[in-house]
Design a protein around this motif. Structure first.
Motif, PDB file in Angstrom:
ATOM      1  N   LYS A 163     -59.708  88.159 -20.048  1.00  0.00           N
ATOM      2  CA  LYS A 163     -60.226  88.976 -18.958  1.00  0.00           C
ATOM      3  C   LYS A 163     -59.072  89.726 -18.276  1.00  0.00           C
ATOM      4  CE  LYS A 163     -62.652  88.415 -14.522  1.00  0.00           C
ATOM      5  NZ  LYS A 163     -63.173  87.429 -13.540  1.00  0.00           N
ATOM      6  N   THR A 164     -59.336  90.973 -17.915  1.00  0.00           N
ATOM      7  CA  THR A 164     -58.342  91.775 -17.196  1.00  0.00           C
ATOM      8  C   THR A 164     -58.044  91.153 -15.829  1.00  0.00           C
ATOM      9  OG1 THR A 164     -59.041  93.810 -18.289  1.00  0.00           O
ATOM     10  CG2 THR A 164     -57.868  94.057 -16.204  1.00  0.00           C
ATOM     11  N   VAL A 165     -56.753  91.065 -15.506  1.00  0.00           N
ATOM     12  CA  VAL A 165     -56.337  90.493 -14.226  1.00  0.00           C
ATOM     13  C   VAL A 165     -56.086  91.637 -13.235  1.00  0.00           C
ATOM     14  CG1 VAL A 165     -54.520  89.216 -13.023  1.00  0.00           C
ATOM     15  CG2 VAL A 165     -55.339  88.431 -15.259  1.00  0.00           C
ATOM     16  N   VAL A 166     -56.744  91.572 -12.077  1.00  0.00           N
ATOM     17  CA  VAL A 166     -56.561  92.573 -11.018  1.00  0.00           C
ATOM     18  C   VAL A 166     -55.755  91.923  -9.897  1.00  0.00           C
ATOM     19  CG1 VAL A 166     -57.689  94.110  -9.374  1.00  0.00           C
ATOM     20  CG2 VAL A 166     -58.743  93.679 -11.623  1.00  0.00           C
ATOM     21  N   ALA A 167     -54.649  92.548  -9.535  1.00  0.00           N
ATOM     22  CA  ALA A 167     -53.752  91.957  -8.523  1.00  0.00           C
ATOM     23  C   ALA A 167     -53.319  93.009  -7.511  1.00  0.00           C
ATOM     24  CB  ALA A 167     -52.527  91.355  -9.200  1.00  0.00           C
ATOM     25  N   ARG A 168     -53.070  92.557  -6.296  1.00  0.00           N
ATOM     26  CA  ARG A 168     -52.565  93.453  -5.253  1.00  0.00           C
ATOM     27  C   ARG A 168     -51.042  93.526  -5.379  1.00  0.00           C
ATOM     28  NH1 ARG A 168     -54.580  95.733  -0.665  1.00  0.00           N
ATOM     29  NH2 ARG A 168     -53.058  96.239   0.964  1.00  0.00           N
ATOM     30  N   MET A 169     -50.582  94.573  -6.031  1.00  0.00           N
ATOM     31  CA  MET A 169     -49.155  94.742  -6.304  1.00  0.00           C
ATOM     32  C   MET A 169     -48.950  96.164  -6.812  1.00  0.00           C
ATOM     33  SD  MET A 169     -46.778  92.634  -9.045  1.00  0.00           S
ATOM     34  CE  MET A 169     -47.125  91.028  -8.332  1.00  0.00           C
ATOM     35  N   THR A 170     -47.772  96.713  -6.627  1.00  0.00           N
ATOM     36  CA  THR A 170     -47.486  98.044  -7.150  1.00  0.00           C
ATOM     37  C   THR A 170     -46.836  97.944  -8.532  1.00  0.00           C
ATOM     38  OG1 THR A 170     -45.277  98.140  -6.180  1.00  0.00           O
ATOM     39  CG2 THR A 170     -47.120  98.933  -4.818  1.00  0.00           C
ATOM     40  N   LEU A 171     -46.930  99.026  -9.306  1.00  0.00           N
ATOM     41  CA  LEU A 171     -46.291  99.053 -10.619  1.00  0.00           C
ATOM     42  C   LEU A 171     -44.770  98.891 -10.495  1.00  0.00           C
ATOM     43  CD1 LEU A 171     -48.136 101.870 -12.612  1.00  0.00           C
ATOM     44  CD2 LEU A 171     -48.292  99.426 -12.971  1.00  0.00           C
ATOM     45  N   LYS A 172     -44.203  99.467  -9.456  1.00  0.00           N
ATOM     46  CA  LYS A 172     -42.758  99.392  -9.264  1.00  0.00           C
ATOM     47  C   LYS A 172     -42.296  97.947  -9.100  1.00  0.00           C
ATOM     48  CE  LYS A 172     -39.018 101.150  -6.336  1.00  0.00           C
ATOM     49  NZ  LYS A 172     -38.680 101.964  -5.143  1.00  0.00           N
ATOM     50  N   VAL A 173     -43.022  97.172  -8.311  1.00  0.00           N
ATOM     51  CA  VAL A 173     -42.667  95.764  -8.092  1.00  0.00           C
ATOM     52  C   VAL A 173     -42.843  94.957  -9.375  1.00  0.00           C
ATOM     53  CG1 VAL A 173     -43.339  93.652  -6.879  1.00  0.00           C
ATOM     54  CG2 VAL A 173     -43.142  95.792  -5.623  1.00  0.00           C
ATOM     55  N   LEU A 174     -43.955  95.201 -10.089  1.00  0.00           N
ATOM     56  CA  LEU A 174     -44.205  94.445 -11.315  1.00  0.00           C
ATOM     57  C   LEU A 174     -43.178  94.772 -12.392  1.00  0.00           C
ATOM     58  CD1 LEU A 174     -45.900  92.446 -12.894  1.00  0.00           C
ATOM     59  CD2 LEU A 174     -47.381  94.319 -13.590  1.00  0.00           C
ATOM     60  N   LEU A 175     -42.781  96.024 -12.488  1.00  0.00           N
ATOM     61  CA  LEU A 175     -41.827  96.427 -13.518  1.00  0.00           C
ATOM     62  C   LEU A 175     -40.512  95.658 -13.387  1.00  0.00           C
ATOM     63  CD1 LEU A 175     -41.464  98.373 -15.909  1.00  0.00           C
ATOM     64  CD2 LEU A 175     -40.538 100.048 -14.307  1.00  0.00           C
ATOM     65  N   GLN A 176     -40.139  95.300 -12.159  1.00  0.00           N
ATOM     66  CA  GLN A 176     -38.908  94.545 -11.928  1.00  0.00           C
ATOM     67  C   GLN A 176     -39.007  93.111 -12.441  1.00  0.00           C
ATOM     68  OE1 GLN A 176     -38.449  94.962  -7.695  1.00  0.00           O
ATOM     69  NE2 GLN A 176     -37.609  97.031  -7.823  1.00  0.00           N
ATOM     70  N   LYS A 177     -40.229  92.623 -12.629  1.00  0.00           N
ATOM     71  CA  LYS A 177     -40.433  91.256 -13.112  1.00  0.00           C
ATOM     72  C   LYS A 177     -40.541  91.190 -14.635  1.00  0.00           C
ATOM     73  CE  LYS A 177     -43.081  89.943  -8.960  1.00  0.00           C
ATOM     74  NZ  LYS A 177     -42.212  88.845  -8.469  1.00  0.00           N
ATOM     75  N   LEU A 178     -40.627  92.357 -15.289  1.00  0.00           N
ATOM     76  CA  LEU A 178     -40.817  92.414 -16.736  1.00  0.00           C
ATOM     77  C   LEU A 178     -39.474  92.648 -17.433  1.00  0.00           C
ATOM     78  CD1 LEU A 178     -43.974  94.723 -16.734  1.00  0.00           C
ATOM     79  CD2 LEU A 178     -43.952  92.260 -17.194  1.00  0.00           C
ATOM     80  N   PRO A 179     -39.287  92.111 -18.649  1.00  0.00           N
ATOM     81  CA  PRO A 179     -38.041  92.363 -19.389  1.00  0.00           C
ATOM     82  C   PRO A 179     -37.913  93.840 -19.741  1.00  0.00           C
ATOM     83  CG  PRO A 179     -39.611  91.120 -20.734  1.00  0.00           C
ATOM     84  CD  PRO A 179     -40.182  91.182 -19.363  1.00  0.00           C
ATOM     85  N   SER A 180     -36.811  94.465 -19.333  1.00  0.00           N
ATOM     86  CA  SER A 180     -36.642  95.912 -19.494  1.00  0.00           C
ATOM     87  C   SER A 180     -36.545  96.345 -20.956  1.00  0.00           C
ATOM     88  CB  SER A 180     -35.390  96.375 -18.752  1.00  0.00           C
ATOM     89  OG  SER A 180     -34.244  95.700 -19.240  1.00  0.00           O
ATOM     90  N   THR A 181     -36.196  95.415 -21.848  1.00  0.00           N
ATOM     91  CA  THR A 181     -36.107  95.760 -23.270  1.00  0.00           C
ATOM     92  C   THR A 181     -37.472  95.804 -23.944  1.00  0.00           C
ATOM     93  OG1 THR A 181     -35.752  93.414 -23.782  1.00  0.00           O
ATOM     94  CG2 THR A 181     -33.790  94.808 -23.527  1.00  0.00           C
ATOM     95  N   GLU A 182     -38.499  95.265 -23.271  1.00  0.00           N
ATOM     96  CA  GLU A 182     -39.826  95.166 -23.890  1.00  0.00           C
ATOM     97  C   GLU A 182     -40.879  96.056 -23.234  1.00  0.00           C
ATOM     98  OE1 GLU A 182     -41.051  91.039 -24.401  1.00  0.00           O
ATOM     99  OE2 GLU A 182     -38.950  90.448 -24.303  1.00  0.00           O
ATOM    100  N   PHE A 183     -40.709  96.361 -21.949  1.00  0.00           N
ATOM    101  CA  PHE A 183     -41.727  97.122 -21.216  1.00  0.00           C
ATOM    102  C   PHE A 183     -41.120  98.402 -20.648  1.00  0.00           C
ATOM    103  CE2 PHE A 183     -43.461  92.927 -21.398  1.00  0.00           C
ATOM    104  CZ  PHE A 183     -44.846  93.092 -21.427  1.00  0.00           C
ATOM    105  N   ILE A 184     -41.927  99.461 -20.631  1.00  0.00           N
ATOM    106  CA  ILE A 184     -41.454 100.742 -20.116  1.00  0.00           C
ATOM    107  C   ILE A 184     -42.588 101.468 -19.398  1.00  0.00           C
ATOM    108  CG2 ILE A 184     -41.947 101.916 -22.318  1.00  0.00           C
ATOM    109  CD1 ILE A 184     -39.481 103.694 -21.707  1.00  0.00           C
ATOM    110  N   ARG A 185     -42.227 102.161 -18.351  1.00  0.00           N
ATOM    111  CA  ARG A 185     -43.200 102.975 -17.631  1.00  0.00           C
ATOM    112  C   ARG A 185     -43.290 104.336 -18.315  1.00  0.00           C
ATOM    113  NH1 ARG A 185     -43.593 103.176 -11.054  1.00  0.00           N
ATOM    114  NH2 ARG A 185     -45.620 104.198 -10.902  1.00  0.00           N
TER     115      ARG A 185
END
Length: 229
Positions: A163-185
């Protein structure tokens, strides 16, 4: 703390290793063995992070013993014969110690093991994240994320077979929690995992059944990263 064992057919060599390990606070030498079959049985039941391993033993060489191990373990080979060094390093040994072992040389090898151990554990920690949604903390594996869609102060994390997870957060904040070698905006409203891209056509990224646009402001950085893969 690095969990370790030592295997050497000479009891005196094991005593020396015990005293050396006792001087290094981050190595826990849990057991020592003079017989390879007993060490092998122990490792199958209780995997460790590091193995101090003599190369020249009567029943089996340390090199052959290491090749038989069922799981990946750091190894520091110990021997009185320098001619084994090259073959030891072809097995991706953490280090190679020539007997008699000085404390300074032992400390150098231990530091290598520590850095390798830290890297391994850091990678393990980066396999998932926790997101607060639906009054819960939800664990999401990075490998399960299809893409992330931003909606003002909310975002939707589209997950494979879940199921899709809906969260109160911005893409900018989430991107900082993701490995930069695997995820890109790739757009002001989308983050994607590079590994999930099926095809790119007319500035549209196809992932699963979704078509995700590449915006002009993110296009150059996106294709530069793709060209490096």
């Amino acid at each position: 703390m690095i969990k370790a064992i030592a295997l050497d057919d000479e009891p005196l060599a094991l005593e020396i290793l015990q005293s050396l390990c006792a001087e290094v606070e981050y190595i826990d030498l849990q057991k020592t063995f003079t017989k390879s079959d007993e060490a092998f049985k122990y490792l199958k039941k209780y995997p460790v992070d590091l193995l101090f391993l003599d190369i020249n033993m009567p029943s089996i060489s340390g090199l052959d013993f290491y090749k038989k191990l069922p799981h990946k373990t750091m190894v520091i080979f110990t021997t009185a014969y320098s001619e084994f060094a090259v073959e030891g390093f072809t097995l991706s040994a953490t280090d190679y110690l020539l007997k008699p072992i000085s404390f300074s040389r032992f400390q150098q090898a231990a530091e290598k093991a520590l850095q390798h151990w830290k890297t391994q554990n850091q990678n393990l920690e980066q396999q998932y994240l926790f997101i607060r949604a639906d009054y819960s903390l939800i664990k999401i594996l990075f490998s399960d994320i299809l893409y992330i869609e931003g909606l003002d102060d909310y975002l939707k994390i589209h997950i494979q077979n879940q199921k899709t997870v809906v969260a109160r957060m911005t893409l900018k904040v989430l991107l900082q929690k993701l490995p930069s070698t695997e995820f890109i905006r790739v757009h002001r409203s989308f983050i994607i995992p590079i590994s999930k891209i099926e095809k790119i056509r007319n500035k549209m990224i196809h992932i699963h059944e979704a078509e995700i646009p590449i915006s002009t402001s993110y296009e150059a950085a996106f294709f530069e990263i793709l060209n490096q893969k």
